[in-house]
Scaffold this motif. Structure first.
Motif, short mmCIF file in Angstrom:
data_model
loop_
_atom_site.label_atom_id
_atom_site.label_comp_id
_atom_site.label_asym_id
_atom_site.label_seq_id
_atom_site.Cartn_x
_atom_site.Cartn_y
_atom_site.Cartn_z
N GLY A 1 56.75 33.67 36.41
CA GLY A 1 55.91 32.96 35.46
C GLY A 1 54.44 32.88 35.83
O GLY A 1 53.64 32.39 35.05
N ASP A 2 54.09 33.36 37.03
CA ASP A 2 52.69 33.30 37.44
C ASP A 2 51.83 34.22 36.59
O ASP A 2 52.30 35.23 36.05
N GLU A 3 50.56 33.87 36.50
CA GLU A 3 49.57 34.77 35.93
C GLU A 3 48.70 35.28 37.07
O GLU A 3 48.14 34.50 37.83
N VAL A 4 48.62 36.60 37.18
CA VAL A 4 47.80 37.24 38.20
C VAL A 4 46.63 37.92 37.49
O VAL A 4 46.83 38.67 36.54
N ALA A 5 45.43 37.62 37.94
CA ALA A 5 44.24 38.22 37.33
C ALA A 5 43.49 39.02 38.39
O ALA A 5 43.40 38.60 39.54
N PHE A 6 42.96 40.16 37.98
CA PHE A 6 42.17 41.01 38.86
C PHE A 6 40.75 41.11 38.31
O PHE A 6 40.55 41.35 37.13
N PHE A 7 39.78 40.93 39.20
CA PHE A 7 38.36 40.96 38.84
C PHE A 7 37.64 41.98 39.70
O PHE A 7 37.92 42.09 40.90
N PRO A 8 36.66 42.69 39.14
CA PRO A 8 35.84 43.53 39.99
C PRO A 8 34.96 42.66 40.88
O PRO A 8 34.76 41.48 40.57
N PRO A 9 34.48 43.20 42.01
CA PRO A 9 33.60 42.40 42.86
C PRO A 9 32.38 41.94 42.09
O PRO A 9 31.84 42.66 41.25
N VAL A 10 31.97 40.73 42.35
CA VAL A 10 30.81 40.16 41.68
C VAL A 10 29.56 40.66 42.40
O VAL A 10 29.46 40.52 43.62
N THR A 11 28.65 41.23 41.65
CA THR A 11 27.42 41.72 42.29
C THR A 11 26.37 40.64 42.23
O THR A 11 26.10 40.08 41.16
N GLY A 12 25.85 40.31 43.38
CA GLY A 12 24.81 39.27 43.43
C GLY A 12 23.45 39.87 43.15
O GLY A 12 23.25 41.07 43.26
#
Length: 78
Positions: free
Chosen positions: A66-77
């Motif tokens: 039941g978990d939700e797994v989210a993937f994000f690209p690295p945040v560029t500062g």
């Protein structure tokens, strides 16, 4: 077995060609294992961030039914 909801954001959404997936898998997967199960030909990109149920999690974090797994690209500062 378990069902995990997977979401992709920003450039990862473009890379995999969709915004979300549903994975039916055996118990005992980690965040990295979720990616590997869905994308056998595509290694997890370096520096990708992951969240489980909207909280940042490491790639070795255990995923439960039941978990939700989210993937994000690295945040560029800047």
């Amino acid at each position: 077995s378990m069902t995990v909801h997977v979401r992709y954001f920003a450039s990862l959404c473009d890379r995999v060609g969709r915004a979300e997936d549903r994975l039916d898998a055996a118990d005992g997967l980690t965040v990295a294992g979720v990616w590997a199960a869905l994308h056998r030909e595509m290694p997890l990109p370096t520096n990708v961030l992951a969240a489980v149920n909207m909280e940042y999690a490491g790639l070795e974090h255990a995923v439960r039914d039941g978990d939700e797994v989210a993937f994000f690209p690295p945040v560029t500062g800047g």
